[in-house]
Design an enzyme around this catalytic site. Structure first.
Site, PDB file in Angstrom:
ATOM      1  N   GLY A  17      -3.772  -4.164  -8.474  1.00 15.00           N
ATOM      2  CA  GLY A  17      -4.067  -2.968  -9.273  1.00 15.00           C
ATOM      3  C   GLY A  17      -5.422  -2.946  -9.954  1.00 15.00           C
ATOM      4  CB  SER A  18      -8.617  -4.773  -9.557  1.00 11.80           C
ATOM      5  OG  SER A  18      -8.988  -4.510  -8.226  1.00 11.80           O
ATOM      6  CG  ASN A  19      -9.716  -0.213  -6.516  1.00  9.16           C
ATOM      7  OD1 ASN A  19     -10.854   0.249  -6.579  1.00  9.16           O
ATOM      8  ND2 ASN A  19      -9.406  -1.216  -5.704  1.00  9.16           N
ATOM      9  CG  MET A  97      -0.209  -3.316   0.770  1.00  7.47           C
ATOM     10  SD  MET A  97      -1.899  -3.204   1.402  1.00  7.47           S
ATOM     11  CE  MET A  97      -1.775  -4.328   2.795  1.00  7.47           C
ATOM     12  CG  ASN A 114      -6.626   4.242   1.295  1.00  9.85           C
ATOM     13  OD1 ASN A 114      -6.146   3.585   0.368  1.00  9.85           O
ATOM     14  ND2 ASN A 114      -6.945   3.695   2.457  1.00  9.85           N
ATOM     15  CG  HIS A 116     -10.328   0.395   4.467  1.00 12.14           C
ATOM     16  ND1 HIS A 116      -9.122  -0.250   4.668  1.00 12.14           N
ATOM     17  CD2 HIS A 116     -11.192  -0.122   5.381  1.00 12.14           C
ATOM     18  CE1 HIS A 116      -9.254  -1.108   5.664  1.00 12.14           C
ATOM     19  NE2 HIS A 116     -10.499  -1.049   6.114  1.00 12.14           N
TER      20      HIS A 116
END
Ligand code: GRF
Length: 201
Positions: A17-19, A97, A114, A116
């Site tokens: 969850g760093s984003n 995921m 999203n 990536h």
């Protein structure tokens, strides 16, 4: 001064969850005119849920069902309902995921994004930073894109490049990519916020 209309977002993730943290920090500091309505995870003990709690954001575990790479269709319908009940306008995938299918894609056309860790279309799929390293690339990076029915596909919204250093390991490279992810994702979401604030309700 009139306050900018805040974009209601829902964040979906399976991991650390760093984003999500970077986004919630920007919202808290007032840099991002968004409102996190909901954080959802398909992993019961995912740190992303702890982060949501730390920031006082509504959060829930979504039991994914019997498949490994997707949600069970009825669960995906439930997910749509939860996001709709929370009036979410933009769905932000942050390390989620599972591949989304028709229920979500139909419910939020052009409303799911999203991030990536590669310069798409290069290296979709798992551990994209490792793929770039193994392929002997000199440059990789991260991409924010709309989500469609294919994995790590969909129209590209923004990218940032990272130079691969001769002594890079998978870990050091991934760490540098993540630093840029934490800048890029809020920037892109900020563009959605501007558009939303300019739209009539
Ligand atoms: C990020 O590297 C993102 O690009 C990928 O999954 C990872 C999630 O990391 N889709 P975090 O959970 O936000 O730390």
């Amino acid at each position: 001064m009139t306050q900018m209309k805040r974009l209601p977002i829902g964040i979906l993730g399976s991991g650390k969850g760093s984003n999500c943290r970077a986004i919630l920090e920007r919202i808290r500091s007032g840099d991002l005119a968004a409102e996190a309505r909901l954080v959802l995870s398909d992993v019961l003990d995912a740190p992303i849920l702890d982060i949501a709690r730390e920031f006082g954001v509504a959060n829930a575990y979504l039991p994914p069902g019997r498949f490994r790479t997707r949600l069970e269709p009825e669960i995906e319908e439930q997910l749509v309902q939860m996001l709709r009940d929370a009036d979410v306008e933009l769905v932000v995938l942050a390390g989620f995921m599972r591949v989304l299918h028709e229920p979500m894609l139909k419910a939020f056309p052009r409303g799911i994004i999203n991030i990536h860790p590669s310069l798409l279309p290069k290296f979709p799929g798992l551990e994209a930073w490792k793929q770039a390293l193994v392929a002997g690339e000199r440059v990789t990076g991260c991409t924010v894109h709309y989500v469609d029915e294919q994995v790590d596909h969909g129209r590209i919204l923004a990218q940032k490049e990272v130079t691969i250093l001769p002594n890079d390991t998978a870990e050091s490279l991934h760490a540098r990519i993540q630093v840029l992810e934490h800048e890029l994702y809020p920037l892109v979401i900020g563009e959605f916020c501007k558009r939303y604030a300019g739209s009539s309700q």
